[in-house]
Every structure is written in structure tokens, then in C-alpha cells.
Scaffold this motif. Structure first.
Motif, short mmCIF file in Angstrom:
data_model
loop_
_atom_site.label_atom_id
_atom_site.label_comp_id
_atom_site.label_asym_id
_atom_site.label_seq_id
_atom_site.Cartn_x
_atom_site.Cartn_y
_atom_site.Cartn_z
N ARG A 113 -14.85 -20.58 20.00
CA ARG A 113 -13.99 -19.79 19.04
C ARG A 113 -12.74 -20.54 18.55
N PRO A 114 -12.29 -20.48 17.38
CA PRO A 114 -11.15 -21.29 16.96
C PRO A 114 -9.68 -20.55 17.54
N ALA A 115 -8.69 -21.42 17.80
CA ALA A 115 -7.52 -20.89 18.18
C ALA A 115 -6.71 -20.16 16.82
N LEU A 116 -6.53 -19.02 16.96
CA LEU A 116 -5.83 -18.28 15.79
C LEU A 116 -4.21 -18.06 16.32
N GLU A 117 -3.40 -18.23 15.09
CA GLU A 117 -2.17 -17.68 15.38
C GLU A 117 -1.93 -16.64 14.21
N ILE A 118 -1.64 -15.28 14.89
CA ILE A 118 -1.69 -14.11 14.19
C ILE A 118 -0.18 -14.08 13.87
N PRO A 119 0.22 -14.05 12.46
CA PRO A 119 1.42 -13.82 12.07
C PRO A 119 2.11 -12.33 12.09
N ASP A 120 3.35 -12.09 11.84
CA ASP A 120 3.72 -10.83 11.72
C ASP A 120 3.10 -10.00 10.61
N TYR A 121 2.38 -8.96 11.05
CA TYR A 121 1.79 -8.26 10.25
C TYR A 121 2.34 -6.69 9.63
N SER A 122 3.76 -6.74 10.25
CA SER A 122 4.41 -5.30 10.11
C SER A 122 4.68 -5.27 8.75
N GLY A 123 4.64 -6.25 7.69
CA GLY A 123 5.06 -6.27 6.39
C GLY A 123 3.89 -5.84 5.67
N ILE A 124 2.72 -5.74 5.98
CA ILE A 124 1.54 -5.32 5.19
C ILE A 124 1.87 -3.92 4.50
N GLU A 125 1.78 -3.76 3.30
CA GLU A 125 2.00 -2.43 2.55
C GLU A 125 0.51 -2.28 1.54
N VAL A 126 -0.09 -1.14 1.62
CA VAL A 126 -1.19 -0.74 0.77
C VAL A 126 -1.04 0.52 -0.05
N GLU A 127 -1.85 0.62 -0.93
CA GLU A 127 -1.93 2.14 -1.52
C GLU A 127 -3.08 2.63 -1.59
N VAL A 128 -3.22 3.83 -1.36
CA VAL A 128 -4.48 4.59 -1.07
C VAL A 128 -4.40 5.63 -2.23
N ASP A 129 -5.71 6.59 -2.49
CA ASP A 129 -5.86 7.51 -3.21
C ASP A 129 -5.10 8.59 -2.49
N ALA A 130 -4.31 9.54 -3.64
CA ALA A 130 -3.45 10.67 -2.95
C ALA A 130 -4.56 11.74 -2.69
N VAL A 131 -4.24 12.83 -1.54
CA VAL A 131 -5.17 13.69 -1.28
C VAL A 131 -4.68 14.94 -2.59
N GLU A 132 -5.85 15.00 -3.33
CA GLU A 132 -5.49 16.00 -4.26
C GLU A 132 -6.86 16.85 -4.67
N VAL A 133 -6.90 18.11 -4.59
CA VAL A 133 -8.09 19.00 -4.55
C VAL A 133 -7.88 19.96 -5.76
N SER A 134 -8.58 19.73 -6.82
CA SER A 134 -8.18 20.44 -8.20
C SER A 134 -9.27 21.66 -8.04
N ASP A 135 -9.17 22.79 -8.91
CA ASP A 135 -9.91 23.95 -9.12
C ASP A 135 -11.37 23.39 -9.36
N GLU A 136 -11.53 22.35 -10.16
CA GLU A 136 -13.02 21.88 -10.64
C GLU A 136 -13.48 21.40 -9.12
N ASP A 137 -12.89 20.75 -8.43
CA ASP A 137 -13.32 20.22 -7.32
C ASP A 137 -14.02 21.35 -6.41
N ILE A 138 -13.29 22.43 -6.27
CA ILE A 138 -13.74 23.52 -5.62
C ILE A 138 -14.67 24.38 -6.34
N ASP A 139 -14.69 24.39 -7.53
CA ASP A 139 -15.91 24.95 -8.27
C ASP A 139 -17.23 24.37 -8.13
N LYS A 140 -16.88 23.11 -8.01
CA LYS A 140 -18.32 22.04 -7.95
C LYS A 140 -18.73 22.18 -6.25
#
Length: 460
Positions: A113-140
Motif C-alpha cells: 500500500r502506498p504511503a499517503l498524505e491526507i491534506p486538510d479536507y475541511s475546505g471541501i464544498e459541494v452542491e446538492v439538489d434541494a429537497v423540493e416536492v411539487s404537487d405534480e410529484d404527489i399526483d404521480k
């Protein structure tokens, strides 16, 4: 015993080991004993043949070979431990010197196994889909539930879209009826797309007792892929009737008294599903960002083995169960073999890198796996495999795969640590707290790679 470690590259080392001959004595004794049990010499009882006679009759070289094969794993393991190496797979061993009564010397090249240096990962920022449920979703969602409670009744009229039919089918290729091209009493819902292309247009307007003919490409059987002339006879027509969306339907299809309560519950369930998807999406995106931060060299043989394993599993298990071969699969996917190979290599590299990085994080963060966590993971894996928890647990124990499961849980905890440190925002710019979804979101794991292989015992 003396040993030295030479680094050949970041993922491979060469061990040089020298063993004084007296340390071979236990293995020599075991070799004489083993040969004693396997051979017979006139004038001696089996198992009582003196060592000198064995040397004379069978050769000292045979005894030394047996002794060295017996001793090599022990000395190799001692050298690995002495060098504090995290080895992968089986070593390539070369005996460089064997002087009877003096010395055993050998080299062992092995991936690590290679020796790895894990850098500071606290700066990671990602975007995900918002939780939104429409009337059309409920109808379906409600409409899907409504479909499950549809009823059918025979009608004396021409076929319409949505009707449930009973059909007899006969397929001809080049004017000849196929042996496997005749089927009777087939149930089919018009518009479902579950049978042959063109059948919906052929049967619409036809009444029970009548037939129609159409041309279609066969999707299976002895003439798969060929154009066939298909005769379809309609023997029964039933109309589908959907229940009214009212309080009576809510009481029929659920534990609720009113239709509004049913819709409210549908909204709640859809929100939970979207939160689950959001948590999974966050894990996947955070992992991708983490992989960008760490340079991970990969042993060539490990990568080749992983690619071969993935191909084997796809061809012999997944495609085999579907009755497909690789060529047909690639045709359906619209991919060339070169594109498939490139994708498989990319997936294998990502899987190995993920495992290496998360394992390093497990050590760095000093993460442990409790019996309760292991049991919960085992239950989830059993459910996805279609086996009972007891059956799955027995298979895991008998296959020696408990350490593999422990590794999966530990890596899941490591990824959770990174996700917790990262900033996750939804598409509306709101920061998401994923703590509430921890119990429902499945962890993204690198499963099935060979990187977990324990150090193998070598043979000369």
C-alpha cells in the motif's frame, strides 16, 4: 535472520532475507518426518527411516526443498513485520543462495500500500439538489398507487388504449412458423410496451375473436434480432377501471381515513426519499472532491486484477443472468469495446483509490467498528443479497470475509467524518445538515477490490 527492504517504486518493494541454517532445523525435522510418512524402504518400518537413509535413497536436495518451502512463509512474514510493510497480494520469491549447513538467502518482491498524505479536507464544498416536492410529484405518486388498485371487466367492443387483452401469437420468419414462435393465452396491457414493437397499433380497433398481422423485430428466442411476420389473435378484451380519488380510495389503499391525509403522507414519504437521495449525492460528491486532493499511486498488478474481476463479474454473473453476452451488452449500450475497457479501468482506479484513502483515514482518525455497527451492516448486506441474515452471516464466516465487512464499515465511518467536515449546500444556497439522514443514507464504499488482500504465503 537478517532482512533489508529496498523500495522499487511507491507501490513495490524488494525484501532481501538471510537465514542462518540452524534456524531451518525445525523445518528440516518436519521435512524428514513428512517424507518418512510418504515412502517405504525395505528393512525399515514406515516412519522409522533414519535421516541418513532418506538422504542416500531420495537425496538431500529433496529434503532441503521440502524444508525451504515449509520455512519460507514464516521467514517472509517475519521480514514483512520487521519492515512494517502493508503488503498486497502474493510475493515473487527467488532463492538466491542455499548452502547446506550454512545459509538460506532469498529475495521477495511484493506490492505494498502506498504511503499517503491526507491534506486538510475541511475546505471541501459541494452542491446538492434541494429537497423540493411539487404537487405534480404527489399526483404521480398517488396515480401509481391508484394503478395498483385498478379492476378489469370483460367488454364487447373493439380494443382501446389501456385495455387488458388475452392474446394468441404466431411468428413467422421467411414464411416459416418458428418452433418457439407460438404462444397462447398471453396477457397484455395495451400501451405498456411490454411485448413486440408494433403490437399496440395492430390490435387497436380489433374485437375479440378477430386477428391482425404486423411486422416486428424479435427481441428474443431462436430468431432474435430478425424481422418476423406476427399474427396476433385477440381472444378477450377487458377494460381497466381506476378507483375514484376520494376518501373511499384512501381507506382502501392505506391506513388513512381521508384522501387529504393520504396525499399528506405521500408528500412526507417523497420528502424522505429526496433527503435520502440528497445525502447519497453529498457523499458521492464529497468523495470525488477528496479523491482530487490526494495523489494515489496504484500497483499495476492490483489494477489489472481489479479490472479482470469487474469484467468477470459483469460477464459471468450480471449479463449471464440476463441471457446476454458482452457483445450484445455493448450493442445495447451503444459502446465500443475500447470505450468499455476505458470505463472499466477508470472505475477500477477510482475504487482502489477510494479504498486506499479511506483506509488511511481510518488509521489517521483512529476509527473503530463496534459489534452493533457490524451487525447493522451485515443486516443491510443480507437484505440486498436476498439472503436471510443468518444465511448471509454463515456465508461470511465460512468465506473468511468478516475482515472485509469490518473494512467496509470502517471506510463508511471515515467518509462520514469527511462529509461532516465539508460544507454541503443545496441548489438554493442553503447549508444542509446531514445528521438527520445519517441513519438512512447508504455509505459510498469501494467494495470488491483486491486491495484488502492479506499478505500471501510464498512458495519457492
Amino acid at each position: 535472520m537478517k532482512s533489508a527492504v529496498e523500495t522499487l517504486n511507491p507501490t513495490r518493494v524488494r525484501l532481501t532475507v538471510e537465514v542462518p541454517f540452524e534456524e531451518l532445523k525445525p523445518s528440516l525435522d518436519a521435512a524428514y518426518k513428512k517424507i518418512n510418512q510418504q515412502v517405504t524402504v525395505k528393512g525399515f518400518r514406515q516412519g522409522k527411516i533414519p535421516a541418513r537413509v532418506i538422504d542416500q535413497r531420495f537425496g538431500r536436495g529433496a529434503v532441503l526443498e521440502e524444508a525451504v518451502n515449509d520455512a519460507l512463509p514464516k521467514f517472509y512474514t517475519e521480514a514483512v513485520n520487521e519492515g512494517e510493510l502493508n503488503v498486497l497480494g502474493q510475493p515473487e520469491v527467488d532463492i538466491t543462495e542455499l548452502k547446506d549447513g550454512e545459509l538460506l538467502a532469498f529475495t521477495a518482491e511484493v506490492d505494498i500500500r502506498p504511503a499517503l498524505e491526507i491534506p486538510d479536507y475541511s475546505g471541501i464544498e459541494v452542491e446538492v439538489d434541494a429537497v423540493e416536492v411539487s404537487d405534480e410529484d404527489i399526483d404521480k405518486s398517488v396515480e401509481q398507487l391508484r394503478e395498483r388498485f385498478a379492476t378489469t371487466s370483460p367488454v364487447e367492443r373493439a380494443v382501446q388504449d389501456g385495455d387488458v387483452l388475452t392474446l394468441n401469437l404466431e411468428a413467422k420468419v421467411d414464411g416459416e412458423v418458428l418452433e418457439d414462435g407460438v404462444a397462447e393465452g398471453v396477457t397484455y396491457t395495451v400501451g405498456s410496451g411490454e411485448l413486440l414493437d408494433g403490437i399496440d397499433e395492430a390490435v387497436k380497433g380489433v374485437e375479440a375473436g378477430n386477428s391482425a398481422t404486423f411486422t416486428s423485430e424479435l427481441k428474443g428466442g431462436s430468431a432474435e434480432g430478425k424481422e418476423a411476420e406476427v399474427k396476433v389473435e385477440v381472444t378477450e378484451v377487458k377494460s381497466r377501471e381506476l378507483p375514484e380519488l376520494d376518501d373511499d380510495f384512501a381507506q382502501l389503499a392505506s391506513e388513512f381515513d381521508t384522501f387529504e391525509e393520504l396525499r399528506a403522507d405521500s408528500r412526507k414519504r417523497l420528502e424522505q426519499m429526496k433527503k435520502y437521495d440528497q445525502a447519497t449525492q453529498a457523499q458521492e460528491k464529497v468523495l470525488d472532491e477528496l479523491l482530487k486532493l490526494v495523489e494515489v499511486p496504484i500497483p499495476e498488478k492490483l489494477l489489472a486484477d481489479e479490472i479482470e474481476t469487474r469484467k468477470h463479474n459483469l460477464v459471468n454473473h450480471q449479463l449471464g443472468q440476463m441471457g446476454l453476452d458482452l457483445a450484445k451488452y455493448l450493442e445495447i449500450q451503444g459502446k465500443t469495446e475500447e470505450e468499455f475497457d476505458a470505463e472499466t479501468k477508470e472505475q477500477a482506479e477510482k475504487g482502489i483509490k477510494t479504498q486506499f484513502i479511506l483506509d488511511e483515514l481510518v488509521n489517521k482518525e483512529k476509527l473503530n467498528v463496534s459489534q452493533e455497527e457490524l451487525t447493522e451492516h451485515l443486516m443491510r448486506r443480507a437484505q440486498s443479497s436476498g439472503m436471510s441474515p443468518d444465511q448471509f452471516a454463515q456465508a461470511v464466516v465460512e468465506g473468511g470475509q468478516v475482515p472485509m465487512l469490518v473494512g467496509e464499515v470502517a471506510r463508511g465511518k471515515a467518509l462520514a467524518v469527511v462529509v461532516e467536515a465539508a460544507t454541503v449546500k443545496d441548489s438554493n444556497g442553503e447549508v444542509i445538515d446531514l445528521d438527520d439522514e445519517d441513519e438512512t443514507a447508504e455509505t459510498v464504499e469501494a467494495e470488491g477490490t483486491d486491495a484488502e488482500a492479506a499478505d500471501e504465503k510464498p512458495e519457492a
